[in-house]
Design a protein around this motif. Sequence first.
Motif, PDB file in Angstrom:
ATOM      1  N   SER A   6      34.139  32.191  34.659  1.00  0.00           N
ATOM      2  CA  SER A   6      33.326  33.386  34.400  1.00  0.00           C
ATOM      3  C   SER A   6      32.321  33.599  35.518  1.00  0.00           C
ATOM      4  O   SER A   6      32.141  34.726  36.004  1.00  0.00           O
ATOM      5  CB  SER A   6      32.593  33.243  33.068  1.00  0.00           C
ATOM      6  OG  SER A   6      33.490  33.160  31.987  1.00  0.00           O
ATOM      7  N   ARG A 131      26.779  44.951  32.628  1.00  0.00           N
ATOM      8  CA  ARG A 131      27.810  45.564  31.783  1.00  0.00           C
ATOM      9  C   ARG A 131      28.634  46.587  32.580  1.00  0.00           C
ATOM     10  O   ARG A 131      29.865  46.558  32.514  1.00  0.00           O
ATOM     11  CB  ARG A 131      27.199  46.189  30.529  1.00  0.00           C
ATOM     12  CG  ARG A 131      28.255  46.679  29.540  1.00  0.00           C
ATOM     13  CD  ARG A 131      27.645  47.014  28.188  1.00  0.00           C
ATOM     14  NE  ARG A 131      27.252  45.832  27.460  1.00  0.00           N
ATOM     15  CZ  ARG A 131      28.064  45.119  26.683  1.00  0.00           C
ATOM     16  NH1 ARG A 131      29.341  45.483  26.555  1.00  0.00           N
ATOM     17  NH2 ARG A 131      27.618  44.079  26.034  1.00  0.00           N
ATOM     18  N   THR A 134      30.955  44.799  34.964  1.00  0.00           N
ATOM     19  CA  THR A 134      32.098  44.127  34.342  1.00  0.00           C
ATOM     20  C   THR A 134      33.008  45.078  33.577  1.00  0.00           C
ATOM     21  O   THR A 134      33.947  44.634  32.910  1.00  0.00           O
ATOM     22  CB  THR A 134      31.615  43.022  33.378  1.00  0.00           C
ATOM     23  OG1 THR A 134      30.744  43.606  32.393  1.00  0.00           O
ATOM     24  CG2 THR A 134      30.868  41.943  34.130  1.00  0.00           C
ATOM     25  N   SER A 135      32.713  46.382  33.658  1.00  0.00           N
ATOM     26  CA  SER A 135      33.586  47.339  32.967  1.00  0.00           C
ATOM     27  C   SER A 135      34.981  47.274  33.572  1.00  0.00           C
ATOM     28  O   SER A 135      35.156  47.062  34.771  1.00  0.00           O
ATOM     29  CB  SER A 135      33.030  48.757  33.097  1.00  0.00           C
ATOM     30  OG  SER A 135      33.023  49.160  34.450  1.00  0.00           O
ATOM     31  N   THR A 137      37.161  44.990  32.610  1.00  0.00           N
ATOM     32  CA  THR A 137      37.686  43.633  32.469  1.00  0.00           C
ATOM     33  C   THR A 137      38.292  43.400  31.092  1.00  0.00           C
ATOM     34  O   THR A 137      38.695  42.273  30.776  1.00  0.00           O
ATOM     35  CB  THR A 137      36.581  42.597  32.720  1.00  0.00           C
ATOM     36  OG1 THR A 137      35.492  42.833  31.813  1.00  0.00           O
ATOM     37  CG2 THR A 137      36.075  42.691  34.152  1.00  0.00           C
ATOM     38  N   GLN A 140      37.822  40.398  28.177  1.00  0.00           N
ATOM     39  CA  GLN A 140      37.009  39.361  28.817  1.00  0.00           C
ATOM     40  C   GLN A 140      35.562  39.804  29.018  1.00  0.00           C
ATOM     41  O   GLN A 140      34.701  38.973  29.349  1.00  0.00           O
ATOM     42  CB  GLN A 140      37.595  38.990  30.178  1.00  0.00           C
ATOM     43  CG  GLN A 140      38.981  38.365  30.109  1.00  0.00           C
ATOM     44  CD  GLN A 140      39.533  38.054  31.490  1.00  0.00           C
ATOM     45  OE1 GLN A 140      39.056  38.588  32.494  1.00  0.00           O
ATOM     46  NE2 GLN A 140      40.525  37.194  31.544  1.00  0.00           N
ATOM     47  N   GLN A 141      35.269  41.094  28.811  1.00  0.00           N
ATOM     48  CA  GLN A 141      33.939  41.590  29.154  1.00  0.00           C
ATOM     49  C   GLN A 141      32.837  40.904  28.359  1.00  0.00           C
ATOM     50  O   GLN A 141      31.790  40.554  28.916  1.00  0.00           O
ATOM     51  CB  GLN A 141      33.841  43.097  28.967  1.00  0.00           C
ATOM     52  CG  GLN A 141      32.506  43.653  29.464  1.00  0.00           C
ATOM     53  CD  GLN A 141      32.382  45.159  29.322  1.00  0.00           C
ATOM     54  OE1 GLN A 141      32.959  45.756  28.417  1.00  0.00           O
ATOM     55  NE2 GLN A 141      31.637  45.782  30.228  1.00  0.00           N
ATOM     56  N   ARG A 142      33.048  40.698  27.073  1.00  0.00           N
ATOM     57  CA  ARG A 142      31.994  40.085  26.262  1.00  0.00           C
ATOM     58  C   ARG A 142      31.639  38.706  26.807  1.00  0.00           C
ATOM     59  O   ARG A 142      30.463  38.363  26.924  1.00  0.00           O
ATOM     60  CB  ARG A 142      32.433  39.986  24.808  1.00  0.00           C
ATOM     61  CG  ARG A 142      31.395  39.306  23.917  1.00  0.00           C
ATOM     62  CD  ARG A 142      31.794  39.333  22.462  1.00  0.00           C
ATOM     63  NE  ARG A 142      30.834  38.603  21.638  1.00  0.00           N
ATOM     64  CZ  ARG A 142      30.928  38.488  20.318  1.00  0.00           C
ATOM     65  NH1 ARG A 142      31.921  39.077  19.666  1.00  0.00           N
ATOM     66  NH2 ARG A 142      30.030  37.804  19.643  1.00  0.00           N
ATOM     67  N   VAL A 145      29.738  39.142  30.119  1.00  0.00           N
ATOM     68  CA  VAL A 145      28.354  39.581  29.941  1.00  0.00           C
ATOM     69  C   VAL A 145      27.493  38.423  29.449  1.00  0.00           C
ATOM     70  O   VAL A 145      26.351  38.240  29.903  1.00  0.00           O
ATOM     71  CB  VAL A 145      28.279  40.780  28.977  1.00  0.00           C
ATOM     72  CG1 VAL A 145      26.832  41.097  28.622  1.00  0.00           C
ATOM     73  CG2 VAL A 145      28.938  42.005  29.599  1.00  0.00           C
TER      74      VAL A 145
END
Length: 414
Positions: A6, A131, A134-135, A137, A140-142, A145
């Motif tokens: 990550s 946020r 990482t849009s 993704t 996996q975004q949570r 973040v």
Amino acid sequence: MSPLSSYRRLIALAGPTYVLVAFLGRLPLAMSQLGTLLLVSTASGSYGLGGLSAGALAVANALGAPAAGSLADRIGQRPVVLVQSLLGATGLLLLVATVGGDAGDATVVAVAAATGLAMPQVGPLARVRWRPLTSGTGPQQRRLVDAAFSYEGAADEASFALGPALIGLAAVLVSPSGGLVTAAVLLAVFGSAFALDPSARLVPRPDATVHPGRLVSVVFVVLAAAQLLVGVLFGATQTGATVLATEAGQPGVAGLVHATLGVGSAVAGIATAYLPERIGHERRALVAALALAALSWPLLLVDSLLGATAVVLVLGCAVAPYMIAVFSLAERVVPRPRVGAAMTTLASATGIGYALGSSVAGRLADAHGSTAAFSVTVTTTLLATLLMATQQRRLRAATEAGSGRDEALASTPA
């Protein structure tokens, strides 16, 4: 995705230059508070005036930060942070000149306050960028973040370790004023670079025809109170370390003692990314608060710089997990168009707490020494534990509601 993966993904998405600039850009704020305390108390011979000046800088910064955050939400971070960086650097230089002249106490406090009002909150605004960075993704975004907020918590704590250390080093090698001059240069260069970084353009601006949603709620007030308390901890601990170092005839070492708080905190902050997702942030905040209470009481027993350094280092291991949990909860419970205002408001609460802690601890220290200052730290950790213990159900419900909102938004066709 593992925590290490990550972190690598975050650096790839943002770019190593951005990560470096965002870190260095937050150093001046970390340097300015202790720098002001040390400069003014050394020049005037009064811990009370030093604490009052440092507190005025922190309070003014705290009062101005939510307005700056809201403005950044509306018109973008770039113009807001750029103007603040240049004005803040000018203010730091003016503060050095004022203390070095024949100005009265009221003038010194006023200049410190004006300087604090101008300085940007780089750390909170950097959180807002993750946020949108990482849009795209997907699922996996949570996790990304969460890892980003763990990193930001560690970066904040590292800055509050390195910042006081730089102030202490400058005080020993040059003079207390040299630290604030260094902070001014860093702010002008790296604060401006953070403002101009392309990532600033990724933060979406709200639709002017749609109400952005309400920022203040019972849950958000609880989170702001949680940050107020950790700010009191910072201010009281920093003041206690300053008094102890001065009593030992080594005032410049105060920054190095307090810096160990950030060292332990930064390490623990990075490690929070390894916690399982099933452990909610409200539970993490409670456990961290309990750890703060357990690890702070030895401060009442220390009577040497070495002992204080050891206790502060261990105490720091609970600070970043506590703050990361609070900021993560806020990011999930406030409306998306208000995240910038939320992050800067929490930073403001921390600043107000710092001012309260440094002022109260400074006055107690004038009369009773460093142990009295450290007693403020211990009392604060007990209050933080009580707050988190009584608000677990409310925080959990708000987090679940926020997660459901995000999932609904993610499933809505563009």
